[in-house]
Design a protein around this motif. Structure first.
Motif, PDB file in Angstrom:
ATOM      1  N   SER A 124       0.854  -1.177   0.000  1.00 39.21           N
ATOM      2  CA  SER A 124       0.000   0.000   0.000  1.00 39.21           C
ATOM      3  C   SER A 124       0.895   1.234   0.000  1.00 39.21           C
ATOM      4  O   SER A 124       2.057   1.175   0.423  1.00 39.21           O
ATOM      5  N   GLU A 153       1.738  -5.176   3.524  1.00 37.94           N
ATOM      6  CA  GLU A 153       0.631  -5.440   4.426  1.00 37.94           C
ATOM      7  C   GLU A 153       0.073  -6.839   4.210  1.00 37.94           C
ATOM      8  O   GLU A 153      -0.008  -7.323   3.067  1.00 37.94           O
ATOM      9  N   CYS A 178      -3.398  -8.726   4.934  1.00 37.39           N
ATOM     10  CA  CYS A 178      -4.790  -8.435   5.259  1.00 37.39           C
ATOM     11  C   CYS A 178      -5.639  -9.687   5.095  1.00 37.39           C
ATOM     12  O   CYS A 178      -5.290 -10.606   4.333  1.00 37.39           O
ATOM     13  N   VAL A 234      -6.086  -6.062   0.433  1.00 34.90           N
ATOM     14  CA  VAL A 234      -5.425  -4.783   0.707  1.00 34.90           C
ATOM     15  C   VAL A 234      -6.122  -3.649  -0.044  1.00 34.90           C
ATOM     16  O   VAL A 234      -6.296  -2.550   0.486  1.00 34.90           O
TER      17      VAL A 234
END
Length: 733
Positions: A414, A441, A443, A594
């Motif tokens: 991100s 990230e 997620c 994400v």
């Protein structure tokens, strides 16, 4: 995500490859140069390129959460061209009329052990690789100048003899090789590994010293951990449910009982971290004031001279105002405290905190003591993240403790927009921010819950050669993000930035499944797939190999799409009237975790306000993410089945609850506020003193009310104001 094969566009020779011609298109004849026989051998005799409709049918394992809502255009009814199931049709074996025609292959290609073509090979009209044609200028020019006569169309016997040449009576081709690939048990792989971080991750592993294990490994798995034995897919195929890891986690979702948005938010921003922020903010304010006094730059009108130590209640009110700015969006900060009586006035902001106090907290907000920083004991990445490191560590810890992930995990990057100069800035053109601070990230694919993240702050200097394949920066990031989730049957969905056969096998041995797109220049891929270009395949063709625990596919859609999976195989399915591999269909559903999180955060731009300090903007992003994670915990809690909030109502209720519990001021409307009266002797007009050597015009300042240049100011409040009518309206006697 792969949308209609929009991933995997390659550039060769400084230009984008043209889209391969479809069936029925006209083509020009071309000669088969003898120098291209090796490439032809790879494409025809070794690699199995088949139509996608000829592959076994399957059903996607994943289901979309919401049905797509869009208008579909129905083309006029026309009879589809039937696909050949026994061999290439006469139209497919027609004269080649273009310089870059299509490949013509049979549906069933027997494995060949020959290394050369037969001398009596019939004149098949097959395509040579487009890269090789482009790399031979003289041959390319000769194709444009020369004209060829129509050759005899080969019959079915000639085609079968050419494709099966060298595979009938060769003793080195055993029948055992035609069976399904050998599955590699995860337990055996773990027994062969000494330490997953050292020995097994080396590019070349020493053979095992245990004779029993070594003999078992000779029959059940390669000698080296990364020795991939690529074979054709088994027929009939193995069910993906059999090959997929068993998900053994129970009670997925929130780990705490949830009854109120405020209590959910306070589970993340608890008393420990709030006390740390209060302490560091007060220390930093004193340090700034002391430094200004030493430099003789502190004056009575300085903002820091009005500082008083803050507390937890005031910091929480400050958080609530920041979150409210994401719901009520205005162009300027001062507009939130405007009192001009227009329709755009929001008087509630000034009732809970004054503008000066808010700006002072903005300037003094701090998370680490500067005096504790020792550059010699920190790595370059740790030194860059020192100012925000306590908040990152706390958020990672609380995010992981409050939620148990579902089976499907999305791992992606991100980007937080930051246009100023910053050594850790990254440029990603396909992101909305394009340039800024990149975070890796992990997620939850279903909900978008951010479970763990890591900021990209690597040293820009060229690092030494990694000791093993997985010690490189990208595989190491994946292994760090997945640490603690081993042997639970999680499925990790990644794009081609992360995926590789070596990483997939390593994660498979640790109890993960890996699915995603793939770059065909990765190590350990078969040469047949790396050399297979977009122009070498017709629309709807597919090719691939399996190594028992890792499958690689190349599908020709609008672009060339390469995928990797540890359980899908080569089965296909029909999605919205279009045939796709099930790995692509599942990837389009599960990869957007994400992106889903970023989309929900974009609706409430808390971090959009400009600041000159990058880590304070990143802190606002973490504050915004914590609210979103709190909302997901609140939404997925079993206690909230009967009464749920949407995202906006959750945020508004959270802001209201924080202000009601921690703000000392009462919310009153602007009309109910009494007129403030001042003493006449404390507020009076004065004129700016003249400056030597300067023009009189430069002594003028803008009025704080009407923005007109004036030489007067109020001695009581030190505001530049006009004599009439602004001064009477500013102070009522």
């Amino acid at each position: 995500m792969v949308v209609d094969g929009s991933v995997g566009v390659e550039q060769r020779g400084g230009r984008k490859r043209a889209r391969g011609s479809e069936r029925g298109s006209s083509s020009r004849p071309c000669a088969i140069d003898p120098s291209f026989f090796n490439t032809l051998f790879i494409c025809v005799f070794r690699l199995h390129v088949a139509e996608i409709d000829e592959l076994p049918r399957g059903s996607p394992l994943e289901r979309p959460l919401h049905a797509k809502r869009r208008r579909l255009w129905t083309p006029p009814s026309s009879d589809p061209v039937p696909l050949s199931t026994t061999g290439p049709s006469s139209s497919e074996l027609d004269i080649v009329k273009e310089v870059e025609p299509e490949i013509v292959v049979a549906n069933e290609v027997a494995p060949s052990c020959s290394s050369a073509f037969p001398p009596s090979l019939p004149a098949l009209y097959v395509e040579v690789m487009a890269d090789d044609v482009a790399s031979t200028p003289h041959h390319h020019q000769s194709l444009q100048r020369r004209s060829f006569q129509r050759r005899r169309r080969p019959c079915d016997a000639d085609i079968e003899a050419a494709l099966n040449y060298g595979s009938e009576n060769d003793s080195s081709c055993d029948e055992d090789e035609e069976g399904p690939p050998i599955m590699i048990p995860r337990a055996l792989q773990q027994d062969l590994m000494d330490t997953p971080e050292d020995d097994v991750l080396d590019e070349v592993l020493p053979p095992s010293s245990n004779p029993s294990i070594a003999s078992t490994a000779e029959t059940m798995m390669p000698h080296d951990f990364f020795d991939f034995q690529w074979e054709s897919f088994p027929n009939p195929p193995i069910s993906p449910n059999v090959r997929r890891e068993v998900f053994s986690v129970e009670n997925v979702g929130p780990t705490i009982p949830v009854t109120d948005p405020y209590l959910t938010f306070r589970e993340i921003w608890d008393e420990e971290i709030m006390g740390h922020i209060v302490q560091q903010t007060n220390i930093y304010a004193q340090q700034v004031a002391a430094a200004m006094m030493e430099n003789n730059s502190l004056c009575p009108s300085s903002r820091i001279s009005y500082w008083k130590d803050t507390n937890e209640d005031e910091i929480l009110v400050y958080f609530a105002i920041i979150l409210a700015m994401g719901v009520v969006v205005k162009s300027k900060l001062v507009d939130y405290w405007s009192t001009d009586g227009s329709i755009f006035v929001t008087p509630a902001f000034s009732t809970h905190m004054s503008l000066k106090r808010f700006q002072l907290l903005n300037a003094c907000l701090h998370f680490s003591n500067n005096n504790d920083m020792c550059v010699e004991s920190l790595s370059p990445s740790e030194a860059k993240m020192f100012k925000i490191a306590p908040i990152i560590e706390h958020c990672n810890k609380r995010f992981q403790a409050l939620f148990v992930l579902n089976q499907n995990l999305a791992l992606d990057e991100s980007l937080l927009q930051w246009k100023g100069w910053l050594s850790i800035n990254q440029f990603i053109p396909n992101k909305a921010a394009a340039v800024g601070i990149k975070t890796y990230e992990l997620c939850d694919s279903e909900t978008g819950y951010l479970w763990r993240f890591e900021v990209h702050a690597h040293k820009k200097a060229t690092a030494a050669q990694p000791a093993s394949i997985l010690d490189a920066s990208t595989p190491a990031i994946v292994l760090r993000l997945l640490q603690g989730l081993e042997n639970h049957g999680y499925t990790v969905w990644m794009d081609n930035f992360y995926n590789s056969p070596a990483l997939a096998r390593s994660l498979k041995s640790n109890g993960f499944d890996v699915v995603g797109t793939l770059r065909t220049n990765r190590q350990f891929l078969p040469d047949e797939l790396t050399q297979l270009t977009k122009a070498a395949m017709r629309l709807g063709q597919i090719a691939g190999f399996t190594s028992g625990d890792v499958d690689v596919l190349v599908w020709r859609d609008q672009n060339r799409v390469a995928t990797i999976s540890t359980y899908h195989g080569n089965a296909t399915t029909i999605v919205e009237g279009k045939t796709k591999p099930i790995v692509v269909a599942d990837y389009n559903i599960m990869m957007g975790g994400v992106d889903k999180k970023d989309g929900m955060l974009a609706m409430y731009p808390v971090e959009r306000k400009r600041t000159r300090v990058w880590y304070k903007k990143f802190f606002r992003r973490l504050l915004n993410v914590s609210v979103l994670n709190s909302y997901i915990i609140y939404k997925k809690s079993p206690q909230q089945v009967t009464h749920r909030h949407d995202h906006r109502s959750f945020r508004t209720q959270l802001i209201t609850s924080i202000l009601d519990r921690h703000s000392k001021k009462q919310s009153v409307s602007l009309a109910d506020q009494p007129a403030v009266r001042f003493e006449a002797h404390s507020h009076y007009l004065m004129e700016h003193p003249p400056m030597q050597g300067k023009w009189t015009k430069k002594l003028r300042r803008k009025c704080c009310i009407c923005n007109t240049l004036t030489r007067f100011y109020c001695a009581g409040c030190n505001k530049t104001v006009c004599m009439h009518p602004c001064f009477p309206s500013l102070h009522t006697y």
